[in-house]
Design a protein around this motif. Sequence first.
Motif, PDB file in Angstrom:
ATOM      1  N   GLY A  26      -3.134  -7.845  -0.191  1.00  0.00           N
ATOM      2  CA  GLY A  26      -2.402  -7.546   1.040  1.00  0.00           C
ATOM      3  C   GLY A  26      -0.913  -7.760   0.905  1.00  0.00           C
ATOM      4  N   LYS A  61       1.395  -4.149  -2.628  1.00  0.00           N
ATOM      5  CA  LYS A  61       1.546  -3.437  -3.900  1.00  0.00           C
ATOM      6  C   LYS A  61       1.124  -1.981  -3.781  1.00  0.00           C
ATOM      7  N   SER A  62      -0.083  -1.773  -3.252  1.00  0.00           N
ATOM      8  CA  SER A  62      -0.571  -0.400  -3.145  1.00  0.00           C
ATOM      9  C   SER A  62       0.316   0.409  -2.214  1.00  0.00           C
ATOM     10  N   THR A  63       0.717  -0.208  -1.121  1.00  0.00           N
ATOM     11  CA  THR A  63       1.546   0.520  -0.161  1.00  0.00           C
ATOM     12  C   THR A  63       2.864   0.946  -0.801  1.00  0.00           C
ATOM     13  N   SER A  70      -6.274  -4.174   2.721  1.00  0.00           N
ATOM     14  CA  SER A  70      -5.967  -3.979   1.307  1.00  0.00           C
ATOM     15  C   SER A  70      -7.266  -4.131   0.511  1.00  0.00           C
ATOM     16  N   GLY A 112      -8.463  -5.927  -1.960  1.00  0.00           N
ATOM     17  CA  GLY A 112      -9.069  -7.230  -2.154  1.00  0.00           C
ATOM     18  C   GLY A 112      -9.672  -7.776  -0.864  1.00  0.00           C
TER      19      GLY A 112
HETATM   20  N1  LIG Z   1      -3.834   2.439   6.594  1.00  0.00           N
HETATM   21  C1  LIG Z   1      -3.401   1.228   6.987  1.00  0.00           C
HETATM   22  N2  LIG Z   1      -3.222   0.950   8.293  1.00  0.00           N
HETATM   23  C2  LIG Z   1      -2.783  -0.261   8.703  1.00  0.00           C
HETATM   24  N3  LIG Z   1      -2.484  -1.286   7.864  1.00  0.00           N
HETATM   25  C3  LIG Z   1      -2.639  -1.088   6.543  1.00  0.00           C
HETATM   26  C4  LIG Z   1      -3.099   0.181   6.040  1.00  0.00           C
HETATM   27  N4  LIG Z   1      -3.154   0.088   4.683  1.00  0.00           N
HETATM   28  C5  LIG Z   1      -2.736  -1.167   4.365  1.00  0.00           C
HETATM   29  N5  LIG Z   1      -2.416  -1.876   5.475  1.00  0.00           N
HETATM   30  C6  LIG Z   1      -1.916  -3.261   5.516  1.00  0.00           C
HETATM   31  O1  LIG Z   1      -0.755  -3.347   4.719  1.00  0.00           O
HETATM   32  C7  LIG Z   1      -0.720  -4.563   3.976  1.00  0.00           C
HETATM   33  C8  LIG Z   1      -0.496  -4.298   2.503  1.00  0.00           C
HETATM   34  O2  LIG Z   1      -1.624  -3.614   1.966  1.00  0.00           O
HETATM   35  P1  LIG Z   1      -1.732  -3.117   0.459  1.00  0.00           P
HETATM   36  O3  LIG Z   1      -2.933  -2.249   0.363  1.00  0.00           O
HETATM   37  O4  LIG Z   1      -0.433  -2.514   0.030  1.00  0.00           O
HETATM   38  O5  LIG Z   1      -1.980  -4.480  -0.341  1.00  0.00           O
HETATM   39  P2  LIG Z   1      -2.161  -4.728  -1.899  1.00  0.00           P
HETATM   40  O6  LIG Z   1      -1.023  -5.547  -2.336  1.00  0.00           O
HETATM   41  O7  LIG Z   1      -2.409  -3.460  -2.613  1.00  0.00           O
HETATM   42  O8  LIG Z   1      -3.455  -5.641  -1.926  1.00  0.00           O
HETATM   43  P3  LIG Z   1      -4.766  -5.640  -2.901  1.00  0.00           P
HETATM   44  O9  LIG Z   1      -4.453  -6.506  -4.042  1.00  0.00           O
HETATM   45  O10 LIG Z   1      -5.822  -6.299  -2.062  1.00  0.00           O
HETATM   46  O11 LIG Z   1      -5.091  -4.242  -3.250  1.00  0.00           O
HETATM   47  C9  LIG Z   1      -2.030  -5.281   4.284  1.00  0.00           C
HETATM   48  O12 LIG Z   1      -1.763  -6.307   5.218  1.00  0.00           O
HETATM   49  C10 LIG Z   1      -2.910  -4.233   4.903  1.00  0.00           C
HETATM   50  O13 LIG Z   1      -3.743  -4.805   5.870  1.00  0.00           O
END
Ligand SMILES: Nc1ncnc2c1ncn2[C@@H]1O[C@H](COP(=O)(O)OP(=O)(O)OP(=O)(O)O)[C@@H](O)[C@H]1O
Lengths: 331, 518
Positions: free
Chosen positions: B34, B37-39, B391, B393
């Motif tokens: 969360g 990173k993915s975002t 996210s 995880g």
């Molecule tokens: N489509 C969406 N709508 C609303 N909130 C979102 C959406 N996608 C992600 N988020 C929120 O944005 C934040 C960042 O998410 P992200 O997927 O970028 O995390 P991450 O670093 O890739 O985590 P992980 O290691 O679990 O994959 C999180 O708090 C998540 O809940």
Amino acid sequence: MNTQTTSSSKRSAARTALETAGIYAVAATLLVAGVLASPDFLTAENLLSILSGVALLGMVACGMAFITYSGNMADLSLPTTMAFSGIIAVASLSLGIVPALLLGVLAGLAIGAMNGLVVGKLNANPILWTLAVAFFMEGFMRFTWSNNQLYPEIEPGTPGAAFIGIFRLRTGPVPLIVLVMLALFAVAHLVMTRTRFGRESRLVGSSRAAARSSGIRVSRVVFFNFLAAAFAASVAGIFLTSMNKLGVFYLGQGYDFKAVTAVVIGGVMLSGGRGHIPGVFGGVLVIGLLTNIMTFLGITAFRQNIVTGLVFIAVVGFQQYQLRARGKDYA
Amino acid sequence: MEAVSKRYPGTLAVDRVDLGVNAGEVHALMGENGAGKSTLMKILSGTFNDYDGLIRIGGQTVTLHSPAEAKEHGVGMVHQELSLARPISIAENVLAGRLPANRWGLIQRKALFEEARQWLEYVGLALDPRKAVGEISPHEAQLVEIAKVLSNKPCILVLDEPTSSLSREETARLFDIIRDLKRRGLAIVYISHHLPEVFEIADRVTVLRDGRNMGTLSIAEATPQKLVQMMAGQTIDEFYAARHPEIGDTVLRAVHLTRRAYFHDVSFALRRGETLGLAGLSGSGRTELARSLCGLDPLHYGTVALHGGIIQPGDYARAVSKGLVYLTEDRKADGLFLRLPVSQNLVAALTARHSTMGLCRPAKDAAVAQRLFTTLHVVAPSPEVDAGTLSGGNQQKVLLAKWLATKPHVLILDEPTRGVDVTAKRQIHEAILGLTAQGTAVLLISSDLPELVGMSDRVLVMRQGRLIGEMQRQELSEEAVLLAANGHYAFRTPDTVTSNTGRGAVRPAASLQEQGRP
Ligand SMILES: Nc1ncnc2c1ncn2[C@@H]1O[C@H](COP(=O)(O)OP(=O)(O)OP(=O)(O)O)[C@@H](O)[C@H]1O
Ligand SMILES: [Mg+2]
């Protein structure tokens, strides 16, 4: 902990209310438009006639909602289920009115059970399968009753007369069909929100694969959803037959599309798992109001169909747009 | 990327992040679940049309408001959640958008399959490109996805947790490819939770926390402690406590299990409070065995007994109600209800238990959901947001919590910590230990060898669809398990498998060849 719990369930209740509010706002707007269109619009008489006008559609939509909600989109065999129930009821009137009605409903349930088995157990595509069933049932009814229409006897005192009477029964000023529709909606609402079956339907509608691997008996859930839809349709079909004073294969035509429209503008997602019964009721009201106003304005039935079709397209388009706007790329 | 931000309703997922990636560099992106990173990388690949900030590629300022624009500027991204079209052939997926056509616009199938085959070969997959994607397993799909992105010849390549479903060999092969691409001057962003991988492949590391950039280190200055400190704000060591399980009587007994073309004549017993690891290479039939064992997939021969009662093959709902449950390895395909709130996902397996005479009990559901949400530290604005917005995880935590809540007798875990950060992994392991302490028997499938070795009391080794032996706790080490999975280990106690099951001799490693690989 407890306060958190109630606040979160309150939040989801609030969300539900907000989602339903939309369709009722549309209904209210139409009411105002109706008043502007004609001074006779806002009489108790006209309002009741609007309700009786949508009562049969309401019943079918109520059943259709289960199909859509559980992720099976639409049951296109509901119109033939209506006609079949009516025909069987009329054909068995010689046994007395009560057995005839029961047999009519049973006939409809049989179609629902078959659909439920095939879609639930054998994973048939619901649209294709029910389309095929509709086609088959129409041919079957034509063949069996060799294109004849079935007229119940109408001598007073016979079961036939009683059968024709049920559509016209009222308690006070309120027609029986309106009461039956309201009762169906109430029961459907309770079933969807308060029962395990309703919960599981929602899970199945959201993702069949995930429901299966959560230990839910998907085929059973789908089966009962089709059964519920067929039940509502056969009740509506019997009333429709009573109204027309004849049982014939084409009764019920067009109810499938109108019912899906009501369900979808009522906020049930075509992709399944989202929506609720009060919204569907709102959708039915909107269709009723729209039809009524158009009739007041002297628009012919065929043109009215065009409008209904356009409304459907607009609503589905809007739902898709909303999904995308909210960034539901995962949906 | 300069001062890039992205807001979701309710969350500021990426908060004014600066990130520079050079050509010919592998840049690792780390951070807790969360962290954003993915975002951040989805912004770069043109997923959103409403991000803030500036993106420059090759010195030129660009707007990336659609995947097509990103592709045009040479950005290729392998997403964390796979996005292949399941009913379509592998070849068409790989070459989607650039299908070779002749003068009349007809697809040239031969050229299509030939080109696709070459790409598959490049990523080390020996698959028929005509197969539908729906038929292959997640690790194969992951490689197909990589092949698909590479076939677009990107100059910036983003890999979002590409190894979370890959075996060691596949990971090694992927690293060779990455090194090759690096030599050709690609800029590569690599997202992972595995520290050893990052130290092996990356040149620089950037850490995100709560959507903010916590700094960039060259790999020479980075240490695991430093990185974890930057990610979590505290130090956590990957460390498995010594195990003192109280192992009781046999709970589950599997005898002569066979599913043709997948696994053959597998027998074993699982005892109360025990964690039994299942080791093997990818394709050795572990997942298939687990799915057939609990009734999700067909079983052609053999019996499964739980507490002495036979589990009907193919009746998973019954198995769940008796306390035999399976955590799927593919949370997107059949794990989560992405369009439903987290709270409903958490109680999805409890509909039967939380209802009396067909009526459900929303208050109880809500209470349980809230408790699970807090105990597993799911990072989300509230339990009422859709599971799909979490996210990767955090989705995994929700999936696990769903099964923990049922307090099963036998819990089959298939890659339980896939895509989960170091802290969350620790929490998940503690949750598993808590369950076994209460008597749950666990069957653990994991390609994360430290996890398999650290968590298991015994390990069964599968190879090419057969059980080839068993290793006791004191024999367990990552090297030994790896050797065994490759068929190069002399089992000290080859008979224990047989004696444990009472019946059903398991054939030793010699008779492997006859069984064709699935
Ligand atoms: N489509 C969406 N709508 C609303 N909130 C979102 C959406 N996608 C992600 N988020 C929120 O944005 C934040 C960042 O998410 P992200 O997927 O970028 O995390 P991450 O670093 O890739 O985590 P992980 O290691 O679990 O994959 C999180 O708090 C998540 O809940
Ligand atoms: Mg991610």
